[in-house]
Design a protein around this motif. Structure first.
Motif, PDB file in Angstrom:
ATOM      1  N   LYS A 116       0.976  -1.141   0.180  1.00 41.81           N
ATOM      2  CA  LYS A 116      -0.076   0.096   0.024  1.00 41.81           C
ATOM      3  C   LYS A 116       0.886   1.435   0.069  1.00 41.81           C
ATOM      4  CE  LYS A 116      -4.359  -1.866   1.730  1.00 41.81           C
ATOM      5  NZ  LYS A 116      -5.434  -1.733   2.743  1.00 41.81           N
ATOM      6  N   GLY A 117       1.887   1.357  -0.845  1.00 36.03           N
ATOM      7  CA  GLY A 117       2.338   2.583  -1.209  1.00 36.03           C
ATOM      8  C   GLY A 117       3.706   2.954  -0.091  1.00 36.03           C
ATOM      9  N   SER A 118       4.107   1.793   0.750  1.00 35.21           N
ATOM     10  CA  SER A 118       5.200   2.140   1.668  1.00 35.21           C
ATOM     11  C   SER A 118       6.393   1.560   1.147  1.00 35.21           C
ATOM     12  CB  SER A 118       4.882   1.468   3.140  1.00 35.21           C
ATOM     13  OG  SER A 118       4.533   0.034   3.050  1.00 35.21           O
ATOM     14  N   THR A 119       7.660   1.855   1.646  1.00 38.28           N
ATOM     15  CA  THR A 119       8.652   1.427   1.234  1.00 38.28           C
ATOM     16  C   THR A 119       9.437   0.271   2.009  1.00 38.28           C
ATOM     17  OG1 THR A 119       9.306   3.729   0.529  1.00 38.28           O
ATOM     18  CG2 THR A 119      11.337   2.615   1.030  1.00 38.28           C
ATOM     19  N   PRO A 152       6.830   0.450  -4.090  1.00 38.00           N
ATOM     20  CA  PRO A 152       6.006  -0.695  -4.978  1.00 38.00           C
ATOM     21  C   PRO A 152       5.994  -0.065  -6.338  1.00 38.00           C
ATOM     22  CG  PRO A 152       4.802   0.627  -3.093  1.00 38.00           C
ATOM     23  CD  PRO A 152       6.518   1.362  -3.275  1.00 38.00           C
ATOM     24  N   GLU A 153       5.743  -1.205  -7.243  1.00 31.13           N
ATOM     25  CA  GLU A 153       5.810  -1.167  -8.631  1.00 31.13           C
ATOM     26  C   GLU A 153       5.069   0.128  -9.107  1.00 31.13           C
ATOM     27  OE1 GLU A 153       4.884  -4.901 -10.078  1.00 31.13           O
ATOM     28  OE2 GLU A 153       6.334  -5.880  -8.903  1.00 31.13           O
ATOM     29  N   ASN A 154       5.434   0.588 -10.147  1.00 31.47           N
ATOM     30  CA  ASN A 154       4.868   1.775 -10.681  1.00 31.47           C
ATOM     31  C   ASN A 154       3.379   1.949 -11.203  1.00 31.47           C
ATOM     32  OD1 ASN A 154       7.308   3.087 -10.864  1.00 31.47           O
ATOM     33  ND2 ASN A 154       7.881   2.540 -12.547  1.00 31.47           N
ATOM     34  N   ASP A 155       3.062   0.747 -11.257  1.00 29.22           N
ATOM     35  CA  ASP A 155       1.661   0.409 -11.863  1.00 29.22           C
ATOM     36  C   ASP A 155       0.650   0.641 -10.504  1.00 29.22           C
ATOM     37  OD1 ASP A 155      -0.920  -0.337 -12.483  1.00 29.22           O
ATOM     38  OD2 ASP A 155      -0.427  -2.455 -13.217  1.00 29.22           O
ATOM     39  N   SER A 156      -0.174   1.831 -10.446  1.00 29.72           N
ATOM     40  CA  SER A 156      -0.847   2.087  -9.450  1.00 29.72           C
ATOM     41  C   SER A 156      -1.602   0.900  -8.740  1.00 29.72           C
ATOM     42  CB  SER A 156      -1.731   3.458  -9.655  1.00 29.72           C
ATOM     43  OG  SER A 156      -2.622   2.893 -10.716  1.00 29.72           O
ATOM     44  N   ILE A 161       5.963  -5.874  -3.709  1.00 28.07           N
ATOM     45  CA  ILE A 161       7.298  -5.342  -3.998  1.00 28.07           C
ATOM     46  C   ILE A 161       8.102  -6.681  -4.154  1.00 28.07           C
ATOM     47  CG2 ILE A 161       9.220  -4.909  -2.435  1.00 28.07           C
ATOM     48  CD1 ILE A 161       7.966  -2.367  -1.529  1.00 28.07           C
ATOM     49  N   THR A 162       8.739  -6.741  -5.133  1.00 32.15           N
ATOM     50  CA  THR A 162       9.680  -7.972  -5.488  1.00 32.15           C
ATOM     51  C   THR A 162      10.943  -7.486  -5.429  1.00 32.15           C
ATOM     52  OG1 THR A 162       7.772  -8.627  -6.732  1.00 32.15           O
ATOM     53  CG2 THR A 162       9.761  -9.822  -7.022  1.00 32.15           C
ATOM     54  N   PHE A 163      11.808  -8.313  -4.744  1.00 33.33           N
ATOM     55  CA  PHE A 163      13.345  -8.196  -4.799  1.00 33.33           C
ATOM     56  C   PHE A 163      13.919  -9.530  -5.175  1.00 33.33           C
ATOM     57  CE2 PHE A 163      17.360  -8.906  -2.453  1.00 33.33           C
ATOM     58  CZ  PHE A 163      18.207  -7.595  -3.120  1.00 33.33           C
ATOM     59  N   THR A 164      14.548  -9.532  -6.379  1.00 35.51           N
ATOM     60  CA  THR A 164      15.313 -10.857  -6.968  1.00 35.51           C
ATOM     61  C   THR A 164      16.643 -10.691  -6.769  1.00 35.51           C
ATOM     62  OG1 THR A 164      13.273 -10.850  -8.431  1.00 35.51           O
ATOM     63  CG2 THR A 164      15.365 -12.226  -8.888  1.00 35.51           C
ATOM     64  N   PHE A 165      17.449 -11.599  -6.246  1.00 34.60           N
ATOM     65  CA  PHE A 165      18.671 -11.520  -5.887  1.00 34.60           C
ATOM     66  C   PHE A 165      19.252 -13.134  -6.196  1.00 34.60           C
ATOM     67  CE2 PHE A 165      16.962 -13.100  -2.205  1.00 34.60           C
ATOM     68  CZ  PHE A 165      17.772 -14.090  -1.519  1.00 34.60           C
ATOM     69  N   ILE A 166      20.580 -13.265  -6.385  1.00 40.20           N
ATOM     70  CA  ILE A 166      21.493 -14.350  -6.583  1.00 40.20           C
ATOM     71  C   ILE A 166      22.413 -14.563  -5.287  1.00 40.20           C
ATOM     72  CG2 ILE A 166      23.043 -15.586  -8.000  1.00 40.20           C
ATOM     73  CD1 ILE A 166      22.036 -14.088 -10.439  1.00 40.20           C
ATOM     74  N   PRO A 167      22.156 -15.613  -4.651  1.00 39.61           N
ATOM     75  CA  PRO A 167      22.977 -15.799  -3.601  1.00 39.61           C
ATOM     76  C   PRO A 167      24.467 -15.359  -3.612  1.00 39.61           C
ATOM     77  CG  PRO A 167      21.281 -17.436  -3.461  1.00 39.61           C
ATOM     78  CD  PRO A 167      21.167 -16.552  -4.690  1.00 39.61           C
ATOM     79  N   HIS A 168      24.934 -15.918  -4.773  1.00 36.22           N
ATOM     80  CA  HIS A 168      26.320 -16.060  -4.841  1.00 36.22           C
ATOM     81  C   HIS A 168      26.778 -14.426  -4.894  1.00 36.22           C
ATOM     82  CE1 HIS A 168      30.305 -16.165  -6.715  1.00 36.22           C
ATOM     83  NE2 HIS A 168      29.888 -15.565  -8.052  1.00 36.22           N
ATOM     84  N   GLU A 169      25.872 -13.680  -5.531  1.00 40.34           N
ATOM     85  CA  GLU A 169      26.207 -12.130  -5.889  1.00 40.34           C
ATOM     86  C   GLU A 169      26.087 -11.463  -4.579  1.00 40.34           C
ATOM     87  OE1 GLU A 169      23.464 -10.720  -8.914  1.00 40.34           O
ATOM     88  OE2 GLU A 169      24.637 -11.646 -10.780  1.00 40.34           O
ATOM     89  N   GLN A 170      25.164 -11.761  -3.684  1.00 41.66           N
ATOM     90  CA  GLN A 170      24.953 -11.155  -2.478  1.00 41.66           C
ATOM     91  C   GLN A 170      25.904 -11.459  -1.586  1.00 41.66           C
ATOM     92  OE1 GLN A 170      22.566  -8.892  -1.737  1.00 41.66           O
ATOM     93  NE2 GLN A 170      22.208  -9.033  -3.980  1.00 41.66           N
ATOM     94  N   VAL A 171      26.651 -12.566  -1.689  1.00 38.65           N
ATOM     95  CA  VAL A 171      27.701 -13.094  -0.764  1.00 38.65           C
ATOM     96  C   VAL A 171      29.115 -12.152  -1.094  1.00 38.65           C
ATOM     97  CG1 VAL A 171      29.609 -14.836  -0.332  1.00 38.65           C
ATOM     98  CG2 VAL A 171      27.230 -15.494  -0.180  1.00 38.65           C
TER      99      VAL A 171
END
Length: 245
Positions: A116-119, A152-156, A161-171
């Motif tokens: 709902k519009g929060s960060t 939140p995504e631009n579409d009203s 909220i989606t965060f996509t990550f690769i474990p290797h890169e985050q390490v």
């Protein structure tokens, strides 16, 4: 204010009073906290505290805050003059994570809905060392990636909220240097990678960026947040990297 706490404190000060011990010895303020959805109004008790020769007043909210709820803080002077600040607490959805138990090079999606519009501000990390069972969870040393701030995504019509990550890169990010020889199986001793996140009231995270919080300033800012940590199982078996043949 923290949704995970049963007691919170709201600092109130007279913007017209100079910062002297004499001028701040008392405060002419009655503070009300209202749940706009139930109509319940609580009169808050003030606690006087001295800091560097100046008196400060923290008003105690001793009720747990509900997620996704509209509240209003009202401060009233004895002559009837009043100011008020509305806030909406953040939603508190259960995180959705997939896939689980995949290797270090498989992207993982972390989702919160609705927001709902929060960060959201989050970091990805892991315990730094493989301690024995005598070490409590709080005593672990941690490695954390840089902070990712998600809106939140631009579409009203979307509240996700989606965060996509690769474990290797985050390490590698957690070590503040890109070193492809650092693989998950060398560091994820617990067989999991962790997301630690803070979920803010709509617009509140942005208020915190205006200037640093200062006991002598930081006026007319009020918001809510909560924090949580999610463990995501990762298969730490050694596998061929995506660029190997």
């Amino acid at each position: 204010m923290d949704l995970n706490k049963d007691v919170n404190y709201i600092r109130i000060r007279d913007l017209n009073a100079p910062f002297t011990a004499e001028a701040t010895e008392t405060i002419d303020a009655t503070v009300f906290f209202e749940n706009l959805e139930t109509g319940m109004i609580e009169t808050l008790e003030g606690i006087q505290q001295e800091y560097e020769g100046i008196y400060q007043y923290n008003f105690v909210l001793d009720q747990p805050l509900q997620p996704d709820t509209d509240y209003r803080l009202v401060v009233e002077r004895s002559d009837g003059a009043a100011v008020q600040i509305p806030i909406t607490t953040p939603t508190k959805p259960t995180p959705q994570v997939s896939p689980l138990n995949q290797n270090c090079f498989i992207p993982i999606d972390f989702e919160l809905e609705p927001v709902k519009g929060s960060t959201i501000a989050l970091r990805v990390g892991f315990p730094r060392e493989d301690y024995d069972d005598s070490v409590t969870w709080e005593d672990y040393e941690w490695r954390w990636s840089s902070t990712h701030v998600l809106e939140p995504e631009n579409d009203s019509s979307s509240q996700k909220i989606t965060f996509t990550f690769i474990p290797h890169e985050q390490v590698n990010d957690a070590f503040i240097a890109n070193n492809p020889t650092r693989y998950c199986w060398d560091y994820l001793f617990k067989g999991a990678i962790y997301i630690s996140y803070e979920h803010y009231s709509p617009g509140f995270y942005e208020q915190t960026l205006v200037d640093s919080f200062d006991i002598f300033g930081s006026t007319q800012r009020l918001g809510a947040l909560y924090s949580d940590t999610v463990a995501i199982p990762v298969d730490t078996s050694e596998v061929c990297t995506p660029d190997c043949f």
